[in-house]
Design a protein around this motif. Structure first.
Motif, PDB file in Angstrom:
ATOM      1  N   ARG A  75       7.739  55.371  69.380  1.00 28.21           N
ATOM      2  CA  ARG A  75       9.132  55.516  68.991  1.00 28.21           C
ATOM      3  C   ARG A  75       9.918  56.235  70.089  1.00 28.21           C
ATOM      4  O   ARG A  75       9.422  57.184  70.693  1.00 28.21           O
ATOM      5  CB  ARG A  75       9.260  56.326  67.697  1.00 28.21           C
ATOM      6  CG  ARG A  75       8.573  55.697  66.496  1.00 28.21           C
ATOM      7  CD  ARG A  75       9.320  54.444  66.033  1.00 28.21           C
ATOM      8  NE  ARG A  75       8.718  53.868  64.837  1.00 28.21           N
ATOM      9  CZ  ARG A  75       7.798  52.911  64.852  1.00 28.21           C
ATOM     10  NH1 ARG A  75       7.365  52.421  66.016  1.00 28.21           N
ATOM     11  NH2 ARG A  75       7.314  52.427  63.724  1.00 28.21           N
ATOM     12  N   PRO A  79      14.850  54.162  67.669  1.00 25.09           N
ATOM     13  CA  PRO A  79      15.653  54.466  66.480  1.00 25.09           C
ATOM     14  C   PRO A  79      16.743  55.505  66.709  1.00 25.09           C
ATOM     15  O   PRO A  79      17.333  55.993  65.735  1.00 25.09           O
ATOM     16  CB  PRO A  79      14.598  55.004  65.507  1.00 25.09           C
ATOM     17  CG  PRO A  79      13.616  55.699  66.395  1.00 25.09           C
ATOM     18  CD  PRO A  79      13.574  54.904  67.679  1.00 25.09           C
ATOM     19  N   VAL A 134      19.815  55.506  67.511  1.00 21.03           N
ATOM     20  CA  VAL A 134      21.167  55.287  66.988  1.00 21.03           C
ATOM     21  C   VAL A 134      21.319  55.781  65.549  1.00 21.03           C
ATOM     22  O   VAL A 134      22.413  56.176  65.136  1.00 21.03           O
ATOM     23  CB  VAL A 134      21.574  53.794  67.080  1.00 21.03           C
ATOM     24  CG1 VAL A 134      21.829  53.386  68.522  1.00 21.03           C
ATOM     25  CG2 VAL A 134      20.509  52.894  66.443  1.00 21.03           C
ATOM     26  N   ALA A 135      20.231  55.770  64.801  1.00 20.01           N
ATOM     27  CA  ALA A 135      20.303  56.249  63.413  1.00 20.01           C
ATOM     28  C   ALA A 135      20.572  57.746  63.355  1.00 20.01           C
ATOM     29  O   ALA A 135      21.025  58.253  62.322  1.00 20.01           O
ATOM     30  CB  ALA A 135      19.002  55.924  62.682  1.00 20.01           C
ATOM     31  N   LEU A 136      20.300  58.442  64.459  1.00 16.49           N
ATOM     32  CA  LEU A 136      20.519  59.891  64.530  1.00 16.49           C
ATOM     33  C   LEU A 136      21.751  60.234  65.354  1.00 16.49           C
ATOM     34  O   LEU A 136      22.006  61.407  65.629  1.00 16.49           O
ATOM     35  CB  LEU A 136      19.287  60.559  65.161  1.00 16.49           C
ATOM     36  CG  LEU A 136      17.948  60.308  64.467  1.00 16.49           C
ATOM     37  CD1 LEU A 136      16.810  60.880  65.299  1.00 16.49           C
ATOM     38  CD2 LEU A 136      17.954  60.891  63.069  1.00 16.49           C
ATOM     39  N   SER A 191      20.146  48.051  67.069  1.00 14.21           N
ATOM     40  CA  SER A 191      19.734  47.883  65.674  1.00 14.21           C
ATOM     41  C   SER A 191      18.774  48.976  65.225  1.00 14.21           C
ATOM     42  O   SER A 191      18.704  49.298  64.037  1.00 14.21           O
ATOM     43  CB  SER A 191      19.064  46.517  65.473  1.00 14.21           C
ATOM     44  OG  SER A 191      17.797  46.483  66.124  1.00 14.21           O
ATOM     45  N   GLY A 192      18.012  49.522  66.170  1.00 10.76           N
ATOM     46  CA  GLY A 192      16.983  50.496  65.816  1.00 10.76           C
ATOM     47  C   GLY A 192      15.802  49.889  65.098  1.00 10.76           C
ATOM     48  O   GLY A 192      14.955  50.602  64.559  1.00 10.76           O
ATOM     49  N   ARG A 193      15.721  48.547  65.085  1.00  8.88           N
ATOM     50  CA  ARG A 193      14.678  47.875  64.310  1.00  8.88           C
ATOM     51  C   ARG A 193      13.288  48.106  64.908  1.00  8.88           C
ATOM     52  O   ARG A 193      13.149  48.416  66.092  1.00  8.88           O
ATOM     53  CB  ARG A 193      14.956  46.374  64.213  1.00  8.88           C
ATOM     54  CG  ARG A 193      14.793  45.603  65.521  1.00  8.88           C
ATOM     55  CD  ARG A 193      15.290  44.186  65.370  1.00  8.88           C
ATOM     56  NE  ARG A 193      15.203  43.435  66.614  1.00  8.88           N
ATOM     57  CZ  ARG A 193      14.244  42.559  66.888  1.00  8.88           C
ATOM     58  NH1 ARG A 193      13.275  42.339  66.010  1.00  8.88           N
ATOM     59  NH2 ARG A 193      14.245  41.904  68.033  1.00  8.88           N
TER      60      ARG A 193
END
Length: 230
Positions: A100, A124, A126-128, A155-157
């Protein structure tokens, strides 16, 4: 946090903090850099302990950093990734379990990335409200192309090992990634080093061709000298 095991031709470097999915602190980054750059074997095998490869930066370190300290932490991670890329040894990243953020970025700096079927990859940040700043926005598009890089980072996918293989994020999926390090180490160390040096060369094409020919000449002459001595 960083464990080193030296074999005859391979140094195994393990990020050993499984209770935090091998997330890295400042001290861990410094130790990782020293473990890779200090290798006197032709191949370094980079792995994570336990069920993850590396979760990237320890968020407990990142939380609360002011602008200057956050920039310095990003630069520290960049320096380590650059050191992996520029190491004299060939660096093989064996990704087993989740990689990650910064973990993906450290793997991107390796010369060969190999995944087990259990490996997964994600950026991931961008989610933070963040993003991968250990060279990720530089290396990811270079390796998988701009479209795939933007898709992953925006997207953080999460992608599995087979998807990573299809996009070129890894070169193989195997149950035994360490075997790839042994495969490289079985060959002539100088020739292996020259191949890495030539492929990594970002000079103008005319200079690359000249250096390629010179390196081939050097290896061929060494081979001829060895035959004469024999």
């Amino acid at each position: 946090m960083i464990r080193i095991e030296d074999g005859d031709r391979v140094r195994t470097v393990t990020v050993d903090r499984p209770e935090r999915r091998n997330a890295l602190t400042r001290e861990g980054l410094d130790a990782l850099e020293a473990a890779v750059t200090g290798a006197d074997r032709p191949v370094v095998y980079l792995r994570g302990a336990g069920s993850a490869f590396c979760a990237g930066a320890d968020l407990d370190v990142v939380e609360g950093l002011d602008r200057e300290a956050a920039e310095a932490f990003a630069q520290r991670g960049q320096r380590v990734a650059d050191a992996i890329e520029a190491a004299d040894a060939v660096v093989v990243a064996g990704v087993d379990g989740p990689a990650r953020g910064g973990g993906v970025e450290l793997a991107l700096a390796a010369d060969i990335r190999v995944a087990t079927p259990a490996a997964t990859f994600a950026e991931p940040g961008v989610a933070l409200g963040l993003f991968g700043a250990w060279g990720g926005t530089v290396r990811l598009p270079r390796i998988v192309g701009e479209g795939e890089a933007l898709d992953l980072a925006l997207s953080g996918r999460t992608v599995d090992a087979e998807a990573a293989l299809r996009m070129g994020l890894v070169s193989r999926v195997t149950d035994e990634p360490r075997a790839v390090a042994d495969e490289v180490a079985a060959h002539d160390a100088e020739a292996v080093g020259v191949v890495k040096e030539r492929v990594r060369d970002d000079a103008p094409a005319s200079d690359q061709r000249r250096r390629e020919a010179a390196a081939f000449g050097r290896l061929a002459a060494r081979r001829a000298d060895a035959g004469t001595e024999g």
